[in-house]
Design an enzyme around this catalytic site. Structure first.
Site, PDB file in Angstrom:
ATOM      1  N   ARG A   1      -5.315  11.674   5.932  1.00 32.39           N
ATOM      2  CA  ARG A   1      -4.220  11.838   6.882  1.00 32.39           C
ATOM      3  C   ARG A   1      -3.331  13.007   6.459  1.00 32.39           C
ATOM      4  NH1 ARG A   1      -3.183   8.041  10.934  1.00 32.39           N
ATOM      5  NH2 ARG A   1      -1.427   9.414  11.354  1.00 32.39           N
TER       6      ARG A   1
ATOM      7  N   HIS B   1       0.795  -1.228   0.000  1.00 33.55           N
ATOM      8  CA  HIS B   1       0.000   0.000   0.000  1.00 33.55           C
ATOM      9  C   HIS B   1       0.827   1.277   0.000  1.00 33.55           C
ATOM     10  CE1 HIS B   1      -3.923  -1.915   0.915  1.00 33.55           C
ATOM     11  NE2 HIS B   1      -3.149  -2.826   1.463  1.00 33.55           N
TER      12      HIS B   1
ATOM     13  N   LYS C   1     -14.811   8.142  -3.267  1.00 35.41           N
ATOM     14  CA  LYS C   1     -16.043   8.481  -2.531  1.00 35.41           C
ATOM     15  C   LYS C   1     -16.602   9.823  -3.020  1.00 35.41           C
ATOM     16  CE  LYS C   1     -14.017   5.887   1.173  1.00 35.41           C
ATOM     17  NZ  LYS C   1     -13.059   5.928   2.288  1.00 35.41           N
TER      18      LYS C   1
ATOM     19  N   LYS D   1       0.993  14.307   0.667  1.00 38.18           N
ATOM     20  CA  LYS D   1      -0.388  14.567   0.258  1.00 38.18           C
ATOM     21  C   LYS D   1      -0.613  16.054  -0.028  1.00 38.18           C
ATOM     22  CE  LYS D   1      -2.177  10.660   3.002  1.00 38.18           C
ATOM     23  NZ  LYS D   1      -2.850   9.740   2.060  1.00 38.18           N
TER      24      LYS D   1
HETATM   25  C1  26Y Z   1       4.836   0.698   9.136  1.00 41.77           C
HETATM   26  C2  26Y Z   1       3.682   1.348   9.753  1.00 41.77           C
HETATM   27  C3  26Y Z   1       4.008   2.372  10.759  1.00 41.77           C
HETATM   28  C4  26Y Z   1       2.554   1.721   8.824  1.00 41.77           C
HETATM   29  C5  26Y Z   1       1.293   1.828   9.344  1.00 41.77           C
HETATM   30  C6  26Y Z   1       0.224   2.145   8.525  1.00 41.77           C
HETATM   31  C7  26Y Z   1       2.759   1.913   7.467  1.00 41.77           C
HETATM   32  C8  26Y Z   1       1.680   2.235   6.649  1.00 41.77           C
HETATM   33  C9  26Y Z   1       0.405   2.342   7.173  1.00 41.77           C
HETATM   34  C10 26Y Z   1      -0.761   2.707   6.360  1.00 41.77           C
HETATM   35  C11 26Y Z   1      -0.717   2.918   5.081  1.00 41.77           C
HETATM   36  C12 26Y Z   1      -1.908   3.326   4.324  1.00 41.77           C
HETATM   37  O1  26Y Z   1      -2.967   3.582   4.869  1.00 41.77           O
HETATM   38  N1  26Y Z   1      -1.777   3.407   3.011  1.00 41.77           N
HETATM   39  C13 26Y Z   1      -2.855   3.837   2.160  1.00 41.77           C
HETATM   40  O2  26Y Z   1      -3.552   2.681   1.706  1.00 41.77           O
HETATM   41  C14 26Y Z   1      -4.693   3.031   0.937  1.00 41.77           C
HETATM   42  C15 26Y Z   1      -5.444   1.756   0.625  1.00 41.77           C
HETATM   43  O3  26Y Z   1      -4.743   1.006  -0.308  1.00 41.77           O
HETATM   44  C16 26Y Z   1      -4.304   3.794  -0.304  1.00 41.77           C
HETATM   45  O4  26Y Z   1      -5.471   4.194  -0.962  1.00 41.77           O
HETATM   46  C17 26Y Z   1      -3.475   5.016   0.065  1.00 41.77           C
HETATM   47  O5  26Y Z   1      -2.978   5.626  -1.103  1.00 41.77           O
HETATM   48  C18 26Y Z   1      -2.310   4.597   0.967  1.00 41.77           C
HETATM   49  O6  26Y Z   1      -1.605   5.741   1.425  1.00 41.77           O
END
Ligand code: 26Y
Length: 802
Positions: free
Chosen positions: A538, A351, A649, A543
């Site tokens: 976020r 992701h 959305k 962003k």
């Molecule tokens: C390693 C850790 C601290 C960590 C925790 C949460 C790393 C990443 C994340 C979360 C990432 C995230 O939310 N990514 C988002 O995923 C969405 C669903 O695929 C995407 O639409 C979005 O672009 C992406 O930033």
């Protein structure tokens, strides 16, 4: 006996009786919380019938099941969605009305289940809804965090974090399953011996053991019996494992495991607790799957035929060594057979391409906390190196190593241990193959694929926007509810002035609702005839909320200078949480709030320009914000936003995308055509070029562009804040650190795009047409389509039949 939800009369009777029985008092004497809880138990009872039917169907049809392992599930509220998916919403609403109650009042009592940071967690929630609605047996596996991501308040323009006590009135959807539990072992050491068959028998002597206990929530499909399970694991003491004399410390350590969501989606910090959480829910989840499998089948030989595991990013990647451990240490499989089962079962979704969000853990930490798993990871890596060498690719091994420079690289482990690796939008998947994981893609070209994200059109259109839904029903019928691609029928009406006007009226209705929320919570008046321009997500440098607010600053300063310069009235709406330790992001929140204060209180400009920062962005706020937007800000630096799902959305609710060619924006424009979105800014190739050639110098850029200079200077010349250091970090990032996210480089293009948006908005009929086209083309972004693709290409489940 008639069923509870057969008619409003039976419902009213049943609700009164249940409330009285639960609380031991006459219904009239009970309060709303008690009634809310009683209603919850009635719905749960109803869901329970289908839950049983689903479980029996899975058993009888020997159906393959999916387990979606995710550290995050941003479920939001479930009352409306559950009632509507069950098809009993109106009965309940009418019944409550007869009792003198408003259903909204009860809906509002529910806390958001905010068990996640953002996109990745909400995606998991949308997937759960689609899986059940499409009749697939799909289970979620996560942690029962006692507190969600923090609650955000803005005090003196700054973010303040408070605990999010989502369990305050209990969780009416969960069912405690104390018999589903697993012992999870951490630390200590491993020894073993060679047995008479030459097999290494392993003994782990842990120094910390907890018991994981299951809490199950029903995931109710839309107008179908299929009711799946979201399993949240709680940590409890293991009575036999309290280290002597250390009861209190032990209790604290157990409790810490499930205290809260790790509040960070950007920075990589060696937080041992997070790694413990990761293993905790992985170990418990695998244990439960194996137990269930063996109840149904004689051995684990057919495991991969009956179980698919999808890893939602690398956070649950320990599934790979854990499943190896169980197969080998507990069920006597040899390495090769176990590896076959694991790799045929597991698939991984990436992701993010942000280097700092690609998980890596120090070898020492993994060894210390998970000594047996570390041995297995080392062996996976050893064999992988052998494999790579064998392919004649030893030169690239360092790029694909699992253990390198003292760290375990979780994404590399995920790729090596999976049969499928996917990105979440076409552009993102391409970047994975061409860049981030290019060496893996050379070795395993067939493993890489794309699954463009989606959103559940039930929550994000049908339930959160009843006005638009009613109008769609009127205009194109209701087929789109089960087949969202049918929204395309709306294309026949995009030029019809009557239809256009009705859609504009719906939009205004939604703007009114959001305006009321803003008035009630922030005491700010906004003009519903102004353009609602929204950026909610976020807070992160990539962003580029900064680009948005700098443009607002520019507009304000220009209006102050030039009496003849006036814009079409616009309300800029922001909503965003920053990770608590992400100081730059917090400074941007402060900047937005300071600008808002000034702008909103300036009599000269306030009819033209308003800025609103809505605190505590959450699923429930998204539900009233997205559908009120005219303009959807999707302005990330090209190549950085994996997909985005907010963009979908907004689109589904008829907003125009103002965006860069990034993530799923590319596909949104592909659907609606360039003339029905506003695309601006540098492309990925431009940015790569600028980087490789070292050709971007933000200071030079600043010197050459007077508009940019003026805005940047205002950050520290006392224009917005007396203290010149108030926005020092922002200034430094832009000018001293060469503007990593190309904010200044895209400023002029953004300003121009915004002017064009304004011109388009002035032509309301044309605007309405664009809005209709956006809605018509949004069916592609239903998560039903996404789930169908995952299933066709990766999971291969068969639909449950009843
Ligand atoms: C390693 C850790 C601290 C960590 C925790 C949460 C790393 C990443 C994340 C979360 C990432 C995230 O939310 N990514 C988002 O995923 C969405 C669903 O695929 C995407 O639409 C979005 O672009 C992406 O930033």
């Amino acid at each position: 006996m008639p069923n509870t939800f057969d008619s409003k009369e039976t419902f009213v009777e049943k609700l009164k009786e249940t409330t009285s029985d639960m609380y031991g008092r006459d219904f009239e004497e009970t309060n709303t919380i008690q009634r809310y809880r009683a209603l919850g138990s009635l719905i749960l009872e109803e869901a329970g019938v289908n839950w049983r039917i689903t479980k029996n169907a899975v058993k009888k049809q020997q159906a393959k099941q999916l387990y979606y392992f995710s550290m995050e599930f941003l479920m939001g509220r479930l009352m409306t969605s559950n009632l509507m998916n069950l098809g009993v919403y109106d009965v309940v609403k009418d019944g409550l009305e007869d009792l003198g109650m408003d259903i909204n009042e009860l809906e509002e009592l529910e806390s958001d289940a905010g068990l996640g940071n953002g996109g990745l967690g909400r995606l998991a929630a949308c997937f759960m809804d689609s899986l059940a609605s499409l009749n697939y047996a799909g289970n979620g596996n996560c942690i029962r965090y006692r507190y969600g991501l923090f609650k955000q308040e803005i005090v003196n323009n700054e973010q303040v974090e408070l605990p999010d006590c989502w369990l305050k009135y209990g969780n009416i959807w969960e069912v405690w399953k104390p018999h589903h539990n697993a012992r999870v072992k951490f630390g200590g050491y491993v020894d073993g011996y060679m047995n008479e068959n030459g097999k290494f028998v392993v003994h782990h002597h842990p120094d910390f053991v907890v018991r994981a206990v299951a809490y199950d929530e029903p995931i109710i499909g839309y107008h179908t019996p299929t009711t799946n399970t979201l399993r949240l694991w709680d940590a409890e003491v293991d009575e036999e494992s309290v280290p002597s004399g250390q009861l209190n410390k032990y209790l604290q350590d157990v409790s810490a495991l499930t205290t809260n969501v790790y509040p960070d989606d950007s920075t990589q910090e060696g937080k041992e607790l997070r790694l413990k959480q990761e293993y905790f829910f992985v170990c418990a989840g695998i244990d439960a799957i194996i137990t269930e499998h063996l109840r149904r089948y004689p051995s684990l030989d057919n495991f991969a035929d009956k179980v698919a595991i999808q890893l939602n990013d690398t956070h649950p990647v320990l599934v790979i060594p854990e499943l190896m451990r169980v197969l080998m240490d507990e069920y006597d499989y040899n390495w090769d057979d176990a590896w076959q089962i694991v790799t045929n079962t597991v698939a991984y979704t990436n992701h993010t391409v942000m280097a700092e969000a690609l998980e890596k853990w120090p070898v020492e930490t993994v060894k210390k906390l998970l000594p047996r798993l570390y041995m297995i990871i080392e062996e996976i890596d050893r064999r992988w190196k052998f494999d790579v060498d064998h392919r004649g690719l030893c030169a690239i091994y360092p790029n694909v190593a699992i253990i390198r420079e003292g760290n375990v690289h979780m994404a590399n482990l995920a790729i090596v241990g999976s049969h499928s690796v996917n990105g979440v939008a076409a552009l993102h998947s391409k970047i994975l193959v061409d860049d981030v994981f290019k060496d893996f893609a050379r070795i395993y070209p067939d493993h890489f694929n794309n699954k463009t994200n989606g959103i559940t059109h039930r929550r994000w259109l049908m339930y959160s926007n009843p006005q638009l839904t009613a109008l769609l029903d009127d205009t194109i019928g209701t087929d789109y509810k089960t087949d969202p691609r049918q929204l395309e029928k709306l294309m026949d009406y995009v030029d019809d002035p009557v239809v256009q006007q009705r859609f504009l009226d719906v939009k205004k209705e939604r703007k009114k609702i959001l305006a009321k929320y803003i008035k009630d919570t922030l005491d700010i008046d906004v003009n519903i005839d102004s353009i609602f321009d929204c950026q909610a997500k976020r807070l992160h440098a990539y962003k580029r909320q900064l680009l948005n607010i700098m443009h607002v600053m520019y507009l304000y300063m220009r209006m102050k200078e030039d009496r003849n310069f006036r814009i079409y009235p616009r309300t800029f709406i922001f909503s965003a949480k920053a990770a608590p330790s992400y100081y730059e992001a917090k400074e941007i929140i402060k900047l937005i709030n300071i600008v808002a204060q000034r702008v909103n209180n300036d009599l000269e400009t306030k009819d033209f320009l308003r800025v609103v920062f809505i605190p505590n962005y959450s699923v429930s706020i998204a539900e009233i914000l997205m559908n009120a937007a005219d303009v959807s800000e999707q302005i990330s630096t090209a190549g950085k936003e994996a997909s985005g799902t907010g963009n979908m959305k907004y689109m589904m609710n008829g907003a125009l995308t103002l965006g860069t060619l990034d993530g799923a924006n590319v596909e949104i424009v592909g659907q609606v055509g360039e003339e029905n979105a506003k695309i601006f800014g540098l492309h990925v190739e431009d940015i790569n070029h600028l980087k490789h050639e070292n050709a971007y110098n933000s200071r030079e850029f600043y010197n050459q562009h007077p508009e940019v200079r003026k805005v940047v200077d205002s950050l520290h010349n006392g224009y917005w804040a007396q203290n010149p250091d108030e926005f020092r970090m922002i200034y430094n990032d832009l000018i001293m650190n060469n503007d990593e996210y190309f904010v200044l480089a895209d400023f002029n293009a953004y300003m121009k795009a915004q002017q064009e948006v304004e011109a388009m908005y002035r032509d309301q009929s044309h605007w309405a047409k664009m809005m209709l086209i956006n809605i018509a083309k949004s069916g592609y972004f239903s998560s039903d389509r996404t789930i169908q693709e995952y299933n066709d290409d990766i999971w291969h489940l068969t639909k449950l039949k009843y």
